[in-house]
Design a protein around this motif. Structure first.
Motif, PDB file in Angstrom:
ATOM      1  N   ASP A  60      40.462  15.949  60.313  1.00 48.52           N
ATOM      2  CA  ASP A  60      39.793  15.241  59.235  1.00 48.52           C
ATOM      3  C   ASP A  60      40.362  15.713  57.904  1.00 48.52           C
ATOM      4  O   ASP A  60      40.298  16.902  57.593  1.00 48.52           O
ATOM      5  N   SER A  62      39.387  14.340  54.940  1.00 42.39           N
ATOM      6  CA  SER A  62      38.510  13.770  53.913  1.00 42.39           C
ATOM      7  C   SER A  62      38.628  14.599  52.644  1.00 42.39           C
ATOM      8  O   SER A  62      38.628  15.821  52.680  1.00 42.39           O
ATOM      9  N   GLU A  66      44.986  10.798  48.224  1.00 42.67           N
ATOM     10  CA  GLU A  66      45.378   9.582  48.931  1.00 42.67           C
ATOM     11  C   GLU A  66      46.892   9.435  49.059  1.00 42.67           C
ATOM     12  O   GLU A  66      47.387   8.821  49.994  1.00 42.67           O
ATOM     13  N   TYR A  69      47.726  11.452  52.407  1.00 38.95           N
ATOM     14  CA  TYR A  69      47.131  11.068  53.686  1.00 38.95           C
ATOM     15  C   TYR A  69      46.461   9.702  53.579  1.00 38.95           C
ATOM     16  O   TYR A  69      45.963   9.339  52.519  1.00 38.95           O
ATOM     17  N   SER A  70      46.436   8.969  54.690  1.00 40.01           N
ATOM     18  CA  SER A  70      45.699   7.709  54.796  1.00 40.01           C
ATOM     19  C   SER A  70      44.993   7.680  56.141  1.00 40.01           C
ATOM     20  O   SER A  70      45.510   8.190  57.132  1.00 40.01           O
ATOM     21  N   LYS A  71      43.842   7.058  56.178  1.00 42.16           N
ATOM     22  CA  LYS A  71      43.099   6.898  57.431  1.00 42.16           C
ATOM     23  C   LYS A  71      43.659   5.727  58.227  1.00 42.16           C
ATOM     24  O   LYS A  71      44.165   4.760  57.656  1.00 42.16           O
ATOM     25  N   LYS A  80      43.280   6.579  66.270  1.00 45.55           N
ATOM     26  CA  LYS A  80      42.529   6.800  65.041  1.00 45.55           C
ATOM     27  C   LYS A  80      42.853   8.187  64.533  1.00 45.55           C
ATOM     28  O   LYS A  80      43.250   9.068  65.297  1.00 45.55           O
ATOM     29  N   THR A  82      44.331  10.445  60.849  1.00 44.46           N
ATOM     30  CA  THR A  82      44.862  10.506  59.500  1.00 44.46           C
ATOM     31  C   THR A  82      46.387  10.473  59.545  1.00 44.46           C
ATOM     32  O   THR A  82      47.009  11.261  60.262  1.00 44.46           O
TER      33      THR A  82
END
Length: 122
Positions: A60, A62, A66, A69-71, A80, A82
Motif C-alpha cells: 500500500d 497511500s 502521484e 506511484y499509481s493505483k 491490483k 500499486t
C-alpha cells in the motif's frame, strides 16, 4: 511465440534481483512472479524478445506522491496494487516465463508513458 503488446498486463518471473532492484519475493518458496505493465512497443517486444515496463506491487503506497506511484485494479485479470512509476526493468519475456493476463486502458497507458518519458528527460 506471441509477445505482449504495449499496454499488456503480464506476469513475469522477476527473481532473482540484486542490489537496489525491486524484489522481495521469496525464490525459495517459488514466489517469484510479479505483475508488470508493458511499456515497450509491440514491435520492440517482437524483434528483441524483451519487454520493458513498470512493476506492480501489493504494498500500500497511500499518501505517496502521484508522480511515483499509481493505483491499479484490473477486473478481468484480478491484478491490483500499486504501479511503481520510477523503475523501468527489462526482462527476457520467454526466459522469464512471461504470460499476458490483461491490458490497461489507453488513458492509463498514456499516463504511464508520460511518466517513463520523465525518467529519460534532461
Amino acid at each position: 511465440m506471441d509477445y505482449p503488446q504495449q499496454g499488456s498486463i503480464i506476469f513475469i518471473d522477476s527473481e532473482p534481483h540484486a542490489g537496489h532492484e525491486i524484489g522481495g519475493h521469496d525464490s525459495r518458496s517459488g514466489n517469484i512472479r510479479r505483475p508488470m505493465i508493458v511499456l515497450s512497443s509491440t514491435k520492440y517486444n517482437q524483434k528483441t524478445g524483451f519487454v520493458c515496463g513498470m512493476l506492480i506491487t501489493s504494498r500500500d503506497r497511500s499518501g505517496a506522491p502521484e508522480h511515483l506511484y499509481s493505483k491499479i485494479l484490473d477486473m478481468s485479470s484480478g491484478v491490483k496494487g500499486t504501479i511503481i512509476k520510477w523503475y523501468l526493468p527489462s526482462y527476457d519475456y520467454r526466459a522469464r516465463h512471461g504470460q499476458v493476463v490483461g491490458k490497461v486502458s489507453w488513458r492509463m497507458l498514456k499516463e504511464l508513458l508520460m511518466s517513463a518519458r520523465d525518467i529519460y528527460e534532461m
